[in-house]
Design a protein around this motif. Structure first.
Motif, mmCIF file in Angstrom:
data_model
loop_
_atom_site.group_PDB
_atom_site.id
_atom_site.type_symbol
_atom_site.label_atom_id
_atom_site.label_comp_id
_atom_site.label_asym_id
_atom_site.label_seq_id
_atom_site.Cartn_x
_atom_site.Cartn_y
_atom_site.Cartn_z
ATOM 1 N N VAL A 136 0.870 -1.178 0.000
ATOM 2 C CA VAL A 136 0.000 0.000 0.000
ATOM 3 C C VAL A 136 0.904 1.224 0.000
ATOM 4 C CG1 VAL A 136 -1.938 1.169 1.089
ATOM 5 C CG2 VAL A 136 -1.669 -1.308 1.368
ATOM 6 N N LEU A 284 -1.721 -1.425 -3.949
ATOM 7 C CA LEU A 284 -2.823 -0.478 -3.793
ATOM 8 C C LEU A 284 -2.208 0.901 -3.606
ATOM 9 C CD1 LEU A 284 -4.949 -2.508 -1.174
ATOM 10 C CD2 LEU A 284 -4.850 -2.799 -3.666
ATOM 11 N N VAL A 386 -9.285 0.418 1.585
ATOM 12 C CA VAL A 386 -7.990 -0.262 1.537
ATOM 13 C C VAL A 386 -7.951 -1.400 2.550
ATOM 14 C CG1 VAL A 386 -5.518 0.017 1.975
ATOM 15 C CG2 VAL A 386 -6.753 1.743 0.644
#
Length: 403
Positions: A136, A284, A386
């Motif tokens: 992420v 992500l 997320v």
């Protein structure tokens, strides 16, 4: 659901970071100071954190733009007297603009000063055997102000397109004379020449396309970093309650120099390419967080040609639908995100935004990118999205690839 304490943590992060570090030029001291603050915060939560330095030429990505106007003047000035010069300069100008600005190639970088950037990586291992990895990411730097975007707003977009495509006109006209023997009196040759001259004031705008004054960058992308910080706290809390991810290793990556042409992400993806491919890895990338009514999973970044993972886009859509959030499956028509650098390395990626990409919003790359334009709800929505995506991937219940 995100707790009030976690929501407050993200909002306080935004306020404190802007107050302490202000605008954050790529590879600047302010960008590095924000990175070291993240090292302290994430280490205190139990993450394994390290700083990775790299070299790049951050001024090259935008610094060549004023020179495109100067070379265009050469193309027009030599059109009637030395058309072969006009063709040669025009072709070089178009090629450099395409490769450096649109395709993010580091073509002219050695001509600009070298500086050191720092990527910040935090790792949280899986509770059991790691079978996959979720990365992420958000970027810490903020952009130089784009004068034309601030002054002209949406009208700047067609002007910008015309300015960058204008060299085609005199180049094609001069090429026609050289190859097809058009005389200087031929109407096609004359029209192309006059049109090239007429476009000179528009191309001249590239001389002041951007400043070297860095904007606050609350939306782009300090809010994204705040989401990373919230995710770090939430996953650390899960681990303390022995509910950590069973088979998923999580990497948090706060990149440097995204606004300088994705330089930090490109360096990281290249350095860690082999390591990233030791496990199935999903990326992500959080960017442009300000308005949850424009929650978007980007499927395609047009200028780089990158198409993101249909599986991750569909997973984001399903989670948003279950939460009854406004959701868009969109494209980025101009520019790129750090996700592009990782997709080029073979990683499944998606860029997640809370920004209206159908128009030029007033706070994008302007001095208006301040805290008052970031809706607090957008932080919560992106964090929830997320977090749910990470959980779904850990449960191996991600949506199947779309055919």
């Amino acid at each position: 659901m995100t707790s009030p304490q976690l929501h407050a943590r993200m909002c306080q992060f935004l306020e404190q970071a802007l107050a302490r570090f202000g605008p954050r030029e790529s590879c600047s001291a302010a960008e590095k100071q924000l990175g070291q603050w993240l090292v302290q915060r994430w280490s205190a939560l139990g993450w394994t954190v390290r700083t990775e330095s790299f070299s790049c030429h951050p001024h090259a990505f935008l610094g060549f733009i004023p020179f495109t106007a100067l070379f265009y003047f050469v193309t027009v000035a030599t059109y009637w007297v030395a058309p072969w010069v006009s063709v040669a300069v025009g072709i070089v100008l178009l090629a450099v603009t395409y490769l450096e600005l649109l395709r993010y190639r580091e073509l002219l970088d050695p001509l600009f000063p070298q500086r050191q950037g720092e990527n910040i990586l935090a790792v949280l291992p899986a509770r059991g055997q790691a079978r996959q990895r979720v990365l992420v990411s958000a970027h810490r730097d903020s952009a130089y102000e784009f004068h034309l975007w601030y002054w002209l707003k949406n009208a700047a977009v067609p002007l910008m397109v015309v300015a960058f495509l204008a060299p085609l006109i005199p180049t094609l006209g001069a090429f026609g004379q050289i190859v097809f023997g058009l005389s200087a009196d031929h109407w096609l040759f004359r029209v192309a020449g006059y049109l090239g001259v007429a476009l000179t004031p528009i191309v001249a705008c590239n001389l002041v396309f951007h400043s070297y004054r860095t904007v606050p960058g609350a939306m782009d992308d300090l809010a994204g970093v705040a989401v990373l910080d919230g995710l770090a706290a939430r996953l650390a809390s899960d681990r303390a309650r022995d509910t950590a991810l069973e088979h998923t290793e999580v990497w948090l990556l706060a990149t440097s120099a995204e606004e300088a042409g994705l330089r930090g992400a490109k360096r990281f993806a290249r350095t860690h390419r082999d390591e990233l491919n030791t496990l199935p890895t999903f990326g992500l990338f959080v960017d442009g967080v300000c308005d949850e009514r424009h929650l978007t999973a980007v499927r395609h970044e047009v200028t780089t040609g990158v198409r993101h993972s249909p599986r991750l886009v569909e997973l984001a859509r399903r989670i948003a639908k279950a939460r009854q959030w406004h959701f868009h499956n969109g494209i980025i028509p101009f520019g790129a995100t750090d996700a592009s650098a990782f997709r080029d390395s073979g990683i499944e990626t998606v860029a997640l935004l809370c920004q209206d990409t159908t128009r030029l919003v007033p706070n994008y790359h302007t001095r208006l990118d301040t805290l008052d334009h970031v809706r607090p709800e957008s932080l919560v929505v992106v964090l929830e999205l997320v977090y749910e995506m990470v959980l779904a991937l850990d449960r191996d219940r991600a949506a199947p690839p779309v055919e």
